[in-house]
Design an enzyme around this catalytic site. Structure first.
Site, PDB file in Angstrom:
ATOM      1  N   PHE A 118      -4.878 -10.827  -3.064  1.00  0.00           N
ATOM      2  CA  PHE A 118      -4.349  -9.772  -2.218  1.00  0.00           C
ATOM      3  C   PHE A 118      -5.525  -8.958  -1.709  1.00  0.00           C
ATOM      4  CE2 PHE A 118       0.215  -8.080  -2.055  1.00  0.00           C
ATOM      5  CZ  PHE A 118       0.739  -9.336  -1.827  1.00  0.00           C
ATOM      6  N   GLN A 230       0.288   5.648   3.565  1.00  0.00           N
ATOM      7  CA  GLN A 230      -0.210   4.311   3.893  1.00  0.00           C
ATOM      8  C   GLN A 230       0.589   3.702   5.037  1.00  0.00           C
ATOM      9  OE1 GLN A 230       0.130   0.651   1.111  1.00  0.00           O
ATOM     10  NE2 GLN A 230      -2.045   1.051   1.383  1.00  0.00           N
ATOM     11  N   HIS A 232       1.216   0.309   6.501  1.00  0.00           N
ATOM     12  CA  HIS A 232       1.003  -1.107   6.208  1.00  0.00           C
ATOM     13  C   HIS A 232       0.615  -1.771   7.515  1.00  0.00           C
ATOM     14  CE1 HIS A 232       1.705  -5.206   4.915  1.00  0.00           C
ATOM     15  NE2 HIS A 232       1.899  -4.789   3.683  1.00  0.00           N
ATOM     16  N   LEU A 246       8.878  -4.773   6.886  1.00  0.00           N
ATOM     17  CA  LEU A 246       7.663  -5.289   6.256  1.00  0.00           C
ATOM     18  C   LEU A 246       7.445  -6.782   6.491  1.00  0.00           C
ATOM     19  CD1 LEU A 246       5.274  -4.684   4.379  1.00  0.00           C
ATOM     20  CD2 LEU A 246       6.774  -5.194   2.453  1.00  0.00           C
ATOM     21  N   GLU A 249       1.997  -8.646   2.820  1.00  0.00           N
ATOM     22  CA  GLU A 249       0.570  -8.937   2.737  1.00  0.00           C
ATOM     23  C   GLU A 249       0.328 -10.364   2.219  1.00  0.00           C
ATOM     24  OE1 GLU A 249      -1.758  -5.677   1.516  1.00  0.00           O
ATOM     25  OE2 GLU A 249      -3.208  -6.882   0.407  1.00  0.00           O
ATOM     26  N   ARG A 280      -5.733  -2.163   3.229  1.00  0.00           N
ATOM     27  CA  ARG A 280      -4.700  -1.911   4.223  1.00  0.00           C
ATOM     28  C   ARG A 280      -5.099  -0.855   5.245  1.00  0.00           C
ATOM     29  NH1 ARG A 280       0.733  -2.161   0.366  1.00  0.00           N
ATOM     30  NH2 ARG A 280       0.723  -4.434   0.169  1.00  0.00           N
ATOM     31  N   HIS A 344       4.514   3.012   5.183  1.00  0.00           N
ATOM     32  CA  HIS A 344       4.907   2.152   4.079  1.00  0.00           C
ATOM     33  C   HIS A 344       4.988   2.871   2.744  1.00  0.00           C
ATOM     34  CE1 HIS A 344       5.416  -1.517   1.895  1.00  0.00           C
ATOM     35  NE2 HIS A 344       4.230  -1.510   1.338  1.00  0.00           N
ATOM     36  N   ARG A 378      -3.565   2.593  -1.118  1.00  0.00           N
ATOM     37  CA  ARG A 378      -3.087   1.778  -2.233  1.00  0.00           C
ATOM     38  C   ARG A 378      -3.358   0.303  -1.975  1.00  0.00           C
ATOM     39  NH1 ARG A 378       1.261  -1.183  -2.985  1.00  0.00           N
ATOM     40  NH2 ARG A 378       2.604  -0.327  -1.367  1.00  0.00           N
TER      41      ARG A 378
END
Lengths: 540, 486
Positions: A118, A230, A232, A246, A249, A280, A344, A378
């Site tokens: 990730f 955040q 995304h 969404l 990721e 991100r 997000h 994050r």
């Protein structure tokens, strides 16, 4: 509408997402526990929608200190190091809990829990169940919860935390019939999730109205880093009503490439080393910049392409994505997805100790409602881990809290009854106030921020906050409360954003020229509470 | 933006005596889902009650009926003219239904089985059963739930999920039997409406019944059927001259041969209703279809698969496949809905399988006379959902009757071993069907399945006939009218 009934328990948990259910399961070991949920238990919140995964150090070659360093670096060193230590140290054990309760994570060829890469991480440490990891975790937690003694109160919102002096001693709840009742508790765990619904384009579920932040703030708790929202990088852009949904990721984790309308893999210009798997904040800014500079699609996005991957990989690892896009006529095995940033996760929130204790006695918090774990940005896969690590910690600390008789303050109850009754006299539609708020926040307190825009937005938000909301029926009262909460947290976001004169992590100030980077920043957390607002200045 | 006009069935049990339909016109964006249309209505009329949460098909809060069938509001495209109604469960208000009693029946894991992470093979077996989002669409359409204390399709899915998990210490199969494992008629409706397409009858209920069989929990009546198949190759005992005893191996058409098909007879048409099969063969002769009937064919195995008794299934499959393969037949025709569905889904065949109604509509038929009847049609579950054959029988039926009327579809209650194993449930569902047919205004019920025909005829005053019989009567009437012409 009179408050007569009082429910009594040892621990009251507010919120039934991953953190709340985990906290309730834990607290149940110590005494009578009530789980209060605005939705049907387990169906609200964002955990069930989380797709990608759960970060935990499981394999040789990976260590907790590397996970901690990745998390701090990803968070632009704004994280609270003690919380990060707790996160990385406990994550493997919390994953093991889920496994022992029946979670069906994907397995690797060697028969262990599989892990994938990730963004922003130096080791493939994200455990997953296809691209429905959050759903798998919720299903597991719900199975466990059903086998526990936790009492569930469903489709009922917490509207105010009850206080006996400085101590939090329960909450007032409002059900669908418009009935208000009190729940008295020795300890309260606030696990009411995030509030990215304050933005027009958001991945959040309908329950993401910032209730936890607003309840905590109104009760007098200290919140930190509320400006850290955040975005995304990859949300859907079409059709209009699906905007913001969404696009996990994991798509990039599996090798997805970001491409602009000039056909370039543009991440090379922003983070040539990590490319699409940069953090991100970096990827979201890159996409926003590409679109702003005219290399975006007609719908204001860029392309996310997995067509170079074997069809079977996409079918096995990204089945939810495949099905979602197919529904809109896009076969991601053959054509690219169109994506753009979407609000997000709120990294800020109630300030806690590693045990989940907030600044108010009697009040514990966990999950997205708290701040400090993720700093200014994050990492993907850290939120699900966060829900389990701090859910357990807060549930345990609350469960261990001593029994304590408490008085419910009749003046507080009456004030809330008046507040709720006033909605029947209101004039403004909550739906339309929410719409205006979301537009204002998206354009003025979104990815790109400057002082003038933030001040303008704050003024708009304050104006909207004063609107007399109307409840047409008793069922609409909870909606009115949700919109008020969105107004409250929007104010907190704007005020905190004005306090931080630097670009850091997700907070991108286009009007500030700075000579420092995240490591050498002279600033620490922003704090905001009813007592005031400030930013920590670090003395070199 | 575009304007759509649609209907919402609204009901407040506290103030309304009955549900009522209300029409709304709202502006929505291109590509809007049902949920967004509901939001648009709610913005204007905030009293509309409906649930939603994640908006992306993962939380299972927003299931409603769209034009009659359950669907998630957040993923189903909004259409002009659509009718939105609550799931067929007790209504709280408008589109909100009471899910709690059904969610409460989902069993929880009992830790204490073997510790540690399951093997990859075990994970792969459990995974498809984990996608359930507990929207309760399956529960809302299950016929067994309407007449018995069945815990419901998704509870059975959960029982198997736990039974397959080495970490669970519960006695799941016995528990499943207790909760109504043998109540499922295998009507397939649950998975057809499942937003995650979890094939609960085939992938959960039949699997649990297989484990039940290994644990000696098979119902005695089902075991008797299995014994009969084992000893005679047929699931019904011989009580009269069978079809295979009456027909040659090849039946030539009256005129030019337009096609050749093999005929898989099935136990019911062979042993119980050979006359109906002869009617069908007559219709084929009349329409140029040459029919080859291998006499060594046996039971397809459906009564065994549906009841979890699969130990000697492979033997039956091999024998049936060889019977047609050795005769170089490329199309095998079935007449029994259950046999057809079994051959299509549970077999891997070197030939294609078609229902008799598919064969006739594919080649086109000589028009029969129109009989002076008002007919309604009962969709056999294993034809409608098992084989996606809906229009063909209606097309043929409309050729042979004056008037055709629809009756809302539901399982008759005879499938899945329920008629033999749970006769009271089967009778209760049969009664529901009987009442529905009598309400339809029809004076005859037509079907295409020997089990349905047999069962429904016990529960309605109306005559029940197979479509093929009616077609034959249509031809005979045509011939009669021709000869009586001056």
């Amino acid at each position: 509408m009179r408050t007569r009934e009082v429910i009594d328990c040892h621990t009251l948990v507010i919120g039934s997402g991953g953190a709340g259910v985990r906290a309730a399961i834990e607290a149940d070991r110590y005494g009578e526990t009530v789980l209060l949920s605005k939705s049907i238990t387990g169906k609200g919140g964002c955990t069930t929608m989380a797709e990608g995964g759960f970060n935990a150090v499981l394999r040789e070659g990976d260590t907790c200190s590397v996970h901690a360093e990745d998390t701090m670096r990803g968070g632009a060193y704004l994280n609270d190091p003690a919380l990060v230590q707790a996160l990385v140290a406990d994550a493997p054990a919390r994953l093991a809990d889920l496994v022992s309760w029946g979670a069906v994570f994907d397995a690797s060829a060697d028969g262990e829990v599989a892990q994938r890469s990730f963004g922003g991480q130096s080791f493939p440490r994200t455990c997953y169940a296809g691209d429905r990891t959050g759903h798998e975790i919720m299903a597991t937690l719900m199975e466990r919860l059903r086998g526990s003694g936790v009492e569930r109160i469903e489709e009922t919102a917490a509207i105010d935390l009850l206080k006996d002096g400085e101590r939090v001693c329960g909450a007032l709840a409002l059900n669908k019939k418009g009935e208000i009742f009190a729940i008295r508790a020795d300890a309260v765990v606030l696990a009411a999730g995030g509030g990215a619904r304050a933005y027009d384009v958001s991945t959040n579920s309908g329950t993401g109205t910032g209730d936890g932040f607003a309840l905590g703030y109104r009760a007098g708790a200290d919140l930190i880093d509320m400006e850290m929202v955040q975005f995304h990088p990859t949300g859907a852009v079409y059709p209009y009503d699906a905007r913001g949904r969404l696009v996990t990721e994991a798509v990039r984790g599996e090798g997805g490439r970001l491409i602009n309308t000039a056909g370039e893999r543009f991440m090379a210009h922003y983070d040539a080393k990590r490319m699409e798997l940069s953090t991100r904040d970096v990827v979201a800014r890159a996409i926003a910049t590409e679109v702003l500079e005219g290399r975006g699609t007609a719908n204001g996005g860029v392309w996310l392409d997995v067509t170079h991957l074997p069809a079977e990989t996409i079918e096995e690892r990204l089945p939810v994505m495949l099905a979602q896009f197919l529904r809109f006529g896009v076969d991601i095995r053959k054509e690219p997805m169109e994506v753009a940033p979407t609000a997000h996760h709120i990294m800020g929130g109630l300030r806690i100790t590693p045990e989940g204790q907030t600044s108010l006695p009697g009040l514990f918090a966990c999950g997205e409602t708290v701040g400090g774990v993720h700093g200014a940005n994050r990492l993907g896969g850290n939120a699900l881990a966060d829900t389990q690590v701090f859910g357990k910690r807060a549930g345990e600390a609350a469960g261990r809290a001593p029994k304590r008789p408490a008085k419910i303050d009749p003046a507080q109850v009456e004030a809330q009854e008046r507040r709720i009754a006033a909605f029947f006299e209101g004039t403004e539609s909550p739906d339309s106030v929410k719409g205006c708020l979301q537009q204002a926040m998206w354009s003025g307190a979104g990815i790109r921020r400057d002082a003038a825009g933030l001040k303008r937005t704050l003024a708009t938000v304050e104006e909207l906050s004063a609107a007399p909301l109307r409840a047409a029926t008793p069922r609409n009262l909870v909606e009115c409360c949700g919109v008020q909460n969105l107004c409250t947290i929007s104010t907190l976001i704007c005020r905190s954003a004005l306090l931080r004169p630097e670009s850091r992590g997700a907070h991108w100030r286009t009007d500030v020229v700075q000579t420092w980077d995240a490591r050498t920043s002279p600033f620490g957390h922003t704090h905001i509470s009813r007592a005031g607002a400030s930013i920590e200045e670090v003395r070199g | 933006m575009k304007t759509i006009t649609f209907t919402i069935v609204r009901f407040d049990p506290e103030s309304d005596r009955a549900p009522h339909a209300e029409e709304y016109s709202v502006d929505v964006h291109e590509g809007a889902r049902v949920l967004h249309a509901l939001h648009a209505v709610h913005a204007r009329d905030p009293s509309l009650a409906y649930r939603w949460c994640c908006g992306s098909g993962q939380c299972g809060s927003c299931a409603v009926r769209v034009d009659g069938d359950p669907a998630l509001a957040c993923i189903t495209e909004a259409r002009n003219g659509m009718v939105i109604a609550p799931l067929d469960l007790p209504v709280v208000k408008d589109l909100e239904v009471d899910l709690a009693p059904y969610l409460g029946r989902l069993p929880a894991i009992v830790p204490g089985g073997c510790a540690g992470f399951p093997k990859k093979k075990e994970i792969e077996a459990i995974k498809p059963l984990r996608e359930c989002i507990e929207c309760m669409s399956c529960v809302s359409v299950c016929p067994a739930l309407k007449v018995t204390d069945f815990a419901g399709p998704t509870a059975m899915r959960q029982e198997l999920r736990l039974a397959l998990d080495p970490r669970d210490a519960g006695d799941r199969v016995a528990e499943a039997v207790e909760k109504g494992l043998f109540c499922c008629t295998s009507c397939q409706k649950c998975w057809k409406v499942c937003p995650k397409e979890i094939r609960i009858p085939g992938k959960a209920i039949e699997k649990l019944r297989e484990i039940a069989n290994r644990q000696g929990l098979t119902l005695p009546r089902h075991a008797e059927v299995a014994d009969l198949v084992r000893t005679t190759g047929r699931s019904v005992a011989r009580t009269k001259e069978t079809l295979l005893e009456q027909v040659p191996e090849v039946i030539e058409p009256y005129g030019k041969v337009r096609a050749t098909v093999g005929f898989f007879v099935g136990c019911m048409y062979n042993g119980r209703l050979p006359e109906t099969a002869l009617d069908m063969l007559e219709v084929m002769r009349r329409n140029g279809i040459r029919v080859v009937i291998p006499h060594e064919q046996v039971c397809c195995g459906s009564p065994l698969i549906r009841t979890g008794q699969t130990t000697f299934l492979d033997h039956l499959k091999r024998r049936n496949i060889e019977a047609f393969r050795t005769r170089k037949i490329d199309t095998v025709m079935t007449m029994c809905a259950g046999c057809g569905s079994t051959l299509k889904h549970d077999y891997t065949t070197p030939f294609r399988v078609m229902d008799a109604t598919e064969v006739l509509t594919a080649y086109g038929i000589e028009e029969p006379a129109k009989l002076h009847l008002t007919a309604t049609y009962h969709d056999p579950c294993h034809l409608l959902r098992g084989q996606d054959v809906r229009d063909q029988p209606r097309e043929l039926l409309k050729l042979v009757v004056d008037t055709f009327v629809e009756t809302p579809n539901q399982c008759c209650g005879s499938g899945g071993g329920v008629r033999a194993g749970m006769p009271e449930e089967a009778a209760a569902l049969g009664e529901m069907r009987g009442e529905a047919f009598e309400k339809s205004g029809a004076d005859i019920v037509i079907s295409c399945c020997p089990f349905c025909e047999f069962h429904i005829s016990e529960h309605t005053k109306l005559p029940v006939k197979d479509l093929m019989t009616l077609l034959r009567e249509g031809y005979e009437e045509k011939d009669r009218r021709k000869t009586s012409e001056p």
